[in-house]
Design an enzyme around this catalytic site. Structure first.
Site, short mmCIF file in Angstrom:
data_model
loop_
_atom_site.label_atom_id
_atom_site.label_comp_id
_atom_site.label_asym_id
_atom_site.label_seq_id
_atom_site.Cartn_x
_atom_site.Cartn_y
_atom_site.Cartn_z
CG ASP A 142 1.50 -0.15 -9.27
OD1 ASP A 142 1.58 -0.61 -8.11
OD2 ASP A 142 0.64 0.69 -9.61
CG ASP A 154 -2.01 1.00 1.19
OD1 ASP A 154 -1.78 2.10 0.64
OD2 ASP A 154 -3.11 0.72 1.70
#
EC number: 2.1.1.33
Length: 219
Positions: free
Chosen positions: A158, A122
């Site tokens: 990413d 996260d």
């Protein structure tokens, strides 16, 4: 991403406590993790395993290594462990911890873990949540406490901002890497992508044409 609760998850985890270790048992297991595996061999730990595709793939590809997947979400850890169990039964080199990655040093002794993986963590983009990022300095201190000298943290994401933040965090903590230890587009690098095991998120982002960033940093 928080997953919708599965009504079967709690009971399934309770019935398979031999492969999924809850937080209290994990704390009591400190210094004795090898006893849960068929063979004594290096232990690699993934923090934030999600639905478990990566850790299962690694365990199948590398039977010479013992793997532990740690996940705080009950639904995610149940899905991961059940998927593994349904596909291959109880793997001799794969276990899970249903617990929080914050304070990992309460589960393992110094050197008990040989490598730490962080995959698509996260990003916690708001500044006030910086301390929740798994590459924040307090987490790095915990990883250092369970890894051997010059132990390795492998990180994939990413998120370009999180990747850049993490590289600075690693550097500020005194961690090091070489040009061969990182890439700004993993799947465009024929050498670095060799042996790569993809996560569920990784496959989604690849399908959208997004680059995957990866680094191996050493204490």
């Amino acid at each position: 991403m928080h997953l919708r609760s599965k009504p079967w998850a709690s009971d399934w985890l309770a019935e398979h406590s031999d492969i999924v270790i809850d937080q209290d048992r994990a704390t009591a297991q400190i210094g004795q993790w090898q006893s849960l595996f068929d063979q004594e061999q290096p232990i690699h730990l993934e923090i934030g395993s999600g639905k478990g595709q990566f850790i299962l793939g690694m365990a199948l590809a590398h039977p010479e290594i013992n793997y532990i997947g740690m996940e705080i979400q009950e639904t995610a850890i149940a899905i991961a462990a059940r998927k593994s169990f349904d596909q291959v039964g109880t793997l001799p080199n794969l276990r899970y911890i249903y617990g929080n990655g914050n304070g990992v040093e309460t589960y393992f002794e110094k050197g008990e873990v040989s490598k730490v993986y962080l995959n698509f963590s996260d990003p916690w983009p708001k500044k006030r949540h910086e301390s929740r990022r798994l590459t924040y300095k307090s987490f790095l201190k915990s990883y250092e406490a369970v890894l051997p000298e010059h132990g390795e943290v492998e990180f994939k994401t990413d998120n370009r901002h999180l990747f850049e933040y993490s590289m600075v965090s690693f550097m500020d903590y005194g961690m090091r890497w070489t040009p061969e230890d990182y890439t700004l587009d993993l799947h465009a690098d024929e050498d670095k992508v060799q042996g790569n095991v993809e996560t569920e998120y990784e496959q989604k982002f690849m399908a959208k044409g997004q680059p995957i960033y990866k680094i191996k940093a050493h204490f």
